[in-house]
Scaffold this motif. Structure first.
Motif, PDB file in Angstrom:
ATOM      1  N   LEU A 231      69.457  56.838 161.304  1.00 12.56           N
ATOM      2  CA  LEU A 231      69.767  56.261 160.193  1.00 12.56           C
ATOM      3  C   LEU A 231      70.851  55.277 160.203  1.00 12.56           C
ATOM      4  N   TYR A 232      71.877  54.334 161.289  1.00 13.35           N
ATOM      5  CA  TYR A 232      72.504  53.284 160.854  1.00 13.35           C
ATOM      6  C   TYR A 232      73.918  53.698 160.581  1.00 13.35           C
ATOM      7  N   CYS A 233      74.440  55.149 160.278  1.00  7.90           N
ATOM      8  CA  CYS A 233      75.026  54.615 159.868  1.00  7.90           C
ATOM      9  C   CYS A 233      76.580  53.742 159.812  1.00  7.90           C
ATOM     10  N   PHE A 234      76.928  53.940 158.968  1.00  8.68           N
ATOM     11  CA  PHE A 234      78.769  52.506 158.987  1.00  8.68           C
ATOM     12  C   PHE A 234      79.798  53.887 159.539  1.00  8.68           C
ATOM     13  N   ASP A 235      80.244  52.676 160.794  1.00  4.37           N
ATOM     14  CA  ASP A 235      81.488  53.263 161.322  1.00  4.37           C
ATOM     15  C   ASP A 235      80.943  54.898 161.538  1.00  4.37           C
ATOM     16  N   ALA A 236      80.416  54.705 162.320  1.00  2.00           N
ATOM     17  CA  ALA A 236      79.394  56.653 162.494  1.00  2.00           C
ATOM     18  C   ALA A 236      80.197  57.205 163.603  1.00  2.00           C
ATOM     19  N   PRO A 237      80.069  58.393 163.231  1.00  2.00           N
ATOM     20  CA  PRO A 237      80.121  59.827 164.235  1.00  2.00           C
ATOM     21  C   PRO A 237      80.582  59.455 165.443  1.00  2.00           C
TER      22      PRO A 237
ATOM     23  N   ILE B  35      79.882  57.152 167.572  1.00  2.00           N
ATOM     24  CA  ILE B  35      80.980  56.475 168.353  1.00  2.00           C
ATOM     25  C   ILE B  35      82.449  56.638 168.599  1.00  2.00           C
ATOM     26  N   GLY B  36      82.794  57.541 167.293  1.00  2.00           N
ATOM     27  CA  GLY B  36      84.042  57.947 167.456  1.00  2.00           C
ATOM     28  C   GLY B  36      84.223  59.506 169.138  1.00  2.00           C
TER      29      GLY B  36
ATOM     30  N   ASP C 285      77.944  65.202 167.023  1.00  2.00           N
ATOM     31  CA  ASP C 285      78.711  64.641 165.663  1.00  2.00           C
ATOM     32  C   ASP C 285      77.946  63.613 165.447  1.00  2.00           C
TER      33      ASP C 285
ATOM     34  N   VAL D 189      74.989  62.575 162.523  1.00  2.00           N
ATOM     35  CA  VAL D 189      74.917  63.191 161.278  1.00  2.00           C
ATOM     36  C   VAL D 189      73.349  64.091 160.728  1.00  2.00           C
ATOM     37  N   PHE D 190      72.754  64.274 161.170  1.00  2.00           N
ATOM     38  CA  PHE D 190      71.505  64.447 161.526  1.00  2.00           C
ATOM     39  C   PHE D 190      72.264  66.282 162.153  1.00  2.00           C
TER      40      PHE D 190
ATOM     41  N   ASP E 185      74.499  68.130 159.775  1.00  2.00           N
ATOM     42  CA  ASP E 185      75.090  68.577 159.072  1.00  2.00           C
ATOM     43  C   ASP E 185      73.659  68.416 158.030  1.00  2.00           C
TER      44      ASP E 185
END
Lengths: 442, 474
Positions: B38-44, B46-47, B97, B99-100, B102
């Protein structure tokens, strides 16, 4: 069960699903297999003086992992003899008398038009479609879109055919014009019984980055082709609806452009099409896709209470108006259903960088950079600000269906359009008394 | 030159026949998987990566066919991007982590995508970094595992001269000697070491660093004392990892066929098939003692090496096992048997050959009061002794800490045998020494070692540039 059959200007068809004049209707074998699969009609691959094609004829664009979101071709009209085509048309009509077989024609002289109409009728066709749309190759020879772009010529040739034809005549329009109404009205004036649109859009399908030649590549060159498929649907629908709502267009429309499933078909019908024509989806997946189109449309008709197709035709046309006729006091705002949010924050970045800065993250983005030992924020659910302009963008980028809902808000103001607003303010109405508060200088 | 280390790997290693558990993606598969992201913003994700790789960015570059840029994004954050792609437990890191998870959809296969890009760049010999302008500073790094490699690469980019001292014949640390072969075989680790080293630092293998006036313990060809390092180098990085397998001091531990888990894995990975030390034909039953990830690695490897009955013996229950749940699940699927709440009391000689192990004597355990870790303390049940046949035993109850070695460095503090470091800099109590990797964190993932090595390198760079550390021989 709803009745899917149609009568298109006298052409009877068991359903509104026709194959467009294109490679899928190149031969009797194909058309018969299509009818067996459930298609209601077929517009035969354009008849004319048989041409010589190049090898390498199609190009496409992919979207992410989805192949062929758009397709183009530089293939010309039939490369088979008129005799072979007519023999097969005749055979198809004998075996499938209830299905619609329409001859697409593209020739030059008055005499040729007369000859082709006569011979096609003798073979048993149910109607004609005049190919004034093809935007590649044939137009360089003064045919196809070269005709469609000249309303006067279009009208004249249409009237020639109408003099000779006993069967209904459709005019197929090119979208490569400034205003689709010009050729549409010319067709009506020439006596056409129906309009078919759109033909393909002039296009280059990208560039071979290694050879630095446009696509599709024919040795070291390419040429503009005709673009179609799912990617053109919105533009084609605009053109169909533009004709459907114009009072001068008094004849039925066959809608074409990116129809891949029953939903697309239902949309075209609601926008004023009596039949729809399909090509790219069949070139991608084969004739079998018609099964979903048939029972999907049936299901929709049952759900909406339609018994016949003609009850559906044009139901959405009245909703297509000029900008000045839209209600300025209609207000929606985005609402994030937090229990569904997966925290991708695409809505945030889309709004922040790409729209109106109306979504907040309740934390400093810089603070969440990956620092060892720093725990991530517990919530990633963005928050819609009161300044939301209701533009829809967040709900469009959200990957979870239904997670972002555009919720209507009562403004306490009566609906008013721009045109009404101009009238009323000219008559002395106080703007703030008729227009809900919002940004913009009026 | 490029095959300096690779030439030392026998071709017929026991691990050589083992296939990748997660086979590499081909180009089409990689493009398709990348397109799902999805190319998340500030993707989890990475954290969740200790090295903070910009995962959505490298994946987007795969989707667009920009594999070179994708590899650059990965390797800029983590020069051990290849081995991490293969060995990271992504289920509990980045992909865990995603997001998929969820959304009720399978997470992006980040590890496999990272492997695709890094291997693509390796296959083409693409390099993204250069040795920095020489500063004249010199850094010694003890151990040539992931932490030291990451540190040395960063320091070399910053212009410092680096020498790695490795007691073993092969560099790469546990990547070479200890990673389960179905995740990564030794040749991939060696390939990575040779790629990283090409930036321009030196690896001296077969050289063991020892406290002054002591002999080596690894059987290395030569030794070098700390005092000499301090004379020759401005700063010293300790990346020695953990020590040898722990022993329990039970009767029969010296029988042939009783192995420390790491020692056995190292044989499987680095030695010729004949040297693995057990006759595969006669080993029908293997018992592995322990419930951590090393124990799970061993049981799974032995199953894949066609040992018929592989049993994992753990003194607590399955829920208390420190090994990752997904690894335990894999092991179960592969036919590993679990003998829980039991502890060995002795290793019993084989009836026919008294020099070899033939069985493990066990006692049942029950769980008592919680201990200081909060887990219930197991205690033996009287009269519950029983035996499991075993022609091979691997003891995976942990590794020794190198307290003698590390305790000899003045000012350096140890905590539970680990080198105590400042979390933000990796610096130890002795201002000329930094540390990272297993010897400092107690035994984490390769990706943690890579992050810690890089962090220490930045701190070392600062300290050398401001002149606060300097070699005594200078």
């Amino acid at each position: 069960m709803p009745d899917l059959s149609i009568n298109f200007a006298g052409i009877e068809s068991p359903n509104p699903f026709w194959l467009a004049s294109a490679p899928p209707t190149n031969s009797g074998d194909q058309v018969m297999r299509a009818f067996d699969a459930g298609w209601g009609g077929a517009v035969w691959k354009t008849l004319g003086q048989p041409i010589r094609n190049v090898f390498s004829r199609y190009g496409s664009i992919d979207y992410h992992d989805h192949r062929m979101a758009g397709l183009n071709n530089i293939e010309l009209i039939t490369d088979r003899s008129l005799e072979d085509n007519l023999k097969e048309i005749s055979e198809v009509k004998k075996r499938y008398p209830k299905h619609a077989v329409i001859a697409s024609l593209m020739v030059e002289s008055r005499e040729e038009w007369r000859e082709y109409v006569k011979k096609s009728e003798d073979a048993g066709v149910d109607g004609f479609e005049l190919n004034f749309g093809c935007p590649h190759g044939m137009c360089e020879r003064g045919m196809g879109s070269a005709v469609g772009q000249e309303p006067r010529v279009l009208k004249e040739i249409t009237s020639w055919v109408k003099e000779d034809a006993t069967k209904p005549v459709l005019v197929k329009l090119t979208p490569n014009v400034g205003d689709i109404l010009d050729p549409g009205v010319a067709g009506v004036e020439g006596g056409a019984d129906g309009l078919a649109l759109v033909n393909t859009f002039k296009s280059l399908m990208g560039v071979d980055l290694d050879k630095m030649v446009p696509l599709p590549r024919v040795r070291d060159k390419s040429t503009n082709g005709g673009y179609c498929g799912p990617a053109v649907k919105p533009i084609a629908q605009f053109m169909v609806a533009s004709l459907a709502r114009d009072p001068r267009i008094t004849i039925p429309i066959s809608g074409i452009g990116g129809v891949s499933n029953w939903r697309d078909a239902a949309e075209y019908i609601l926008l004023g099409s009596t039949s729809v024509q399909v090509c790219t989806a069949v070139m991608h997946y084969g004739f079998r896709i018609v099964e979903d189109m048939i029972d999907g449309l049936e299901g929709y008709m049952i759900e909406k209470g339609f018994d016949r197709i003609d009850q559906m035709v044009g139901k959405a046309v009245g909703g297509f108006v000029e900008w000045g006729d839209l209600d300025l006091n209609y207000k929606v705002k985005a609402k994030i259903h937090e229990d569904m949010c997966i925290g991708c924050e695409l809505c945030y970045v889309a709004c922040y960088d790409g729209a109106h800065q109306c979504i907040a993250l309740d934390r400093d983005p810089a603070a969440s950079a990956p620092t060892p030992g720093v725990q991530r924020p517990t919530t990633r659910v963005p928050r819609i600000l009161d300044s939301c302009t209701g533009c829809n963008l967040c709900s469009l980028v959200c990957p979870v269906p239904g997670c972002i809902e555009m919720v209507e808000e009562e403004t306490g103001y009566a609906p008013i359009t721009w045109n009404e607003y101009l009238e009323k303010s000219a008559a002395g109405a106080e703007p703030r008394s008729i227009l809900a508060p919002g940004p913009g200088a009026h | 030159m490029a095959s300096e280390f690779a030439a030392r790997l026998p071709a017929d290693r026991a691990e050589s026949g083992l296939a990748d558990l997660k086979p590499a993606l081909n180009e089409g598969q990689a493009r398709a998987e990348a397109s799902r992201c999805l190319y998340c913003f500030d993707a989890p994700c990475i954290g969740a990566c200790p090295t903070g790789i910009d995962i959505p960015e490298f994946i987007r570059k795969i989707a667009s066919g920009n594999y070179r840029g994708s590899a650059r994004t990965i390797l800029s954050a983590n020069i051990l991007g290849l081995s991490c792609a293969a060995v990271c437990p992504v289920e509990v890191l980045c992909a865990g982590d995603c997001v998929f998870n969820d959304k009720g959809e399978p997470p992006i296969q980040i590890g496999l995508l990272q492997r695709f890009s890094t291997e693509w760049a390796y296959d083409r010999g693409l390099r993204f970094f250069e040795k920095g302008a020489p500063t004249g500073h010199r850094v010694a790094l003890i151990g040539a595992g992931p932490a030291s490699l990451a540190a040395a690469h960063e320091l070399t980019v910053l212009g410092h001269e680096c020498v790695l001292f490795e007691g073993r014949a092969l560099p790469g640390g546990l990547n070479t000697t200890g990673v389960a072969p179905y995740k990564m075989r030794a040749e991939m680790s060696i390939r990575e070491v040779e790629y990283i080293k090409e930036i321009g630092f030196e690896i001296r293998t077969g050289v063991e660093v020892v406290p002054d006036g002591t002999a080596g313990t690894l059987g290395a060809a030569s030794t070098i004392a700390f005092s000499e390092l301090e004379r020759e180098f401005d700063a010293i990085f300790i990346g020695v990892g953990l020590g040898p397998d722990s022993r329990q001091g039970l009767p029969g531990e010296d029988l042939a066929g009783v192995w420390g888990a790491c020692a056995l894995i190292e044989r499987i990975k680095n030695s010729g098939r004949d040297e693995v030390g057990y006759d595969a034909a006669r080993v029908k039953n293997a018992v592995v003692i322990g419930g951590g990830n090393t124990a799970i690695d061993v049981v799974r490897e032995l199953r894949k090496l066609d040992v018929e009955n592989v049993t994992m013996v753990y003194r607590r229950g399955e829920h208390e096992m420190p090994g990752y749940d997904h690894e335990v699940a894999y092991a179960r699927r592969e036919g590993v048997q679990f003998h829980l709440r039991a502890n060995p009391t002795a290793y019993v000689p084989d009836a026919e050959d008294a020099s070899r192990v033939g069985a493990v004597r066990l006692v049942r355990m029950e769980l008592g009061e919680p201990d200081e870790s909060g887990r219930r303390r197991p205690k033996p049940v009287d009269g519950s002794e029983h035996e499991l046949p075993a022609q091979l035993v691997a003891i995976a109850t942990g590794q020794e800490k190198l307290e003698t070695l590390l305790g000899s460095i003045a000012g350096l503090e140890l905590h539970w045998g680990r080198v105590k470091v400042d979390a933000a800099s990796g610096r130890t109590g002795n201002p000329r020494y930094w540390s990272g990797g297993d010897c400092a964190n107690g035994g984490k993932e390769v990706v943690n070692a890579a992050a810690e090595g890089k962090l220490a390198a930045r701190s070392i760079d600062g300290a050398m540039r401001d002149g606060s550390v300097r070699r005594s021989g200078a």
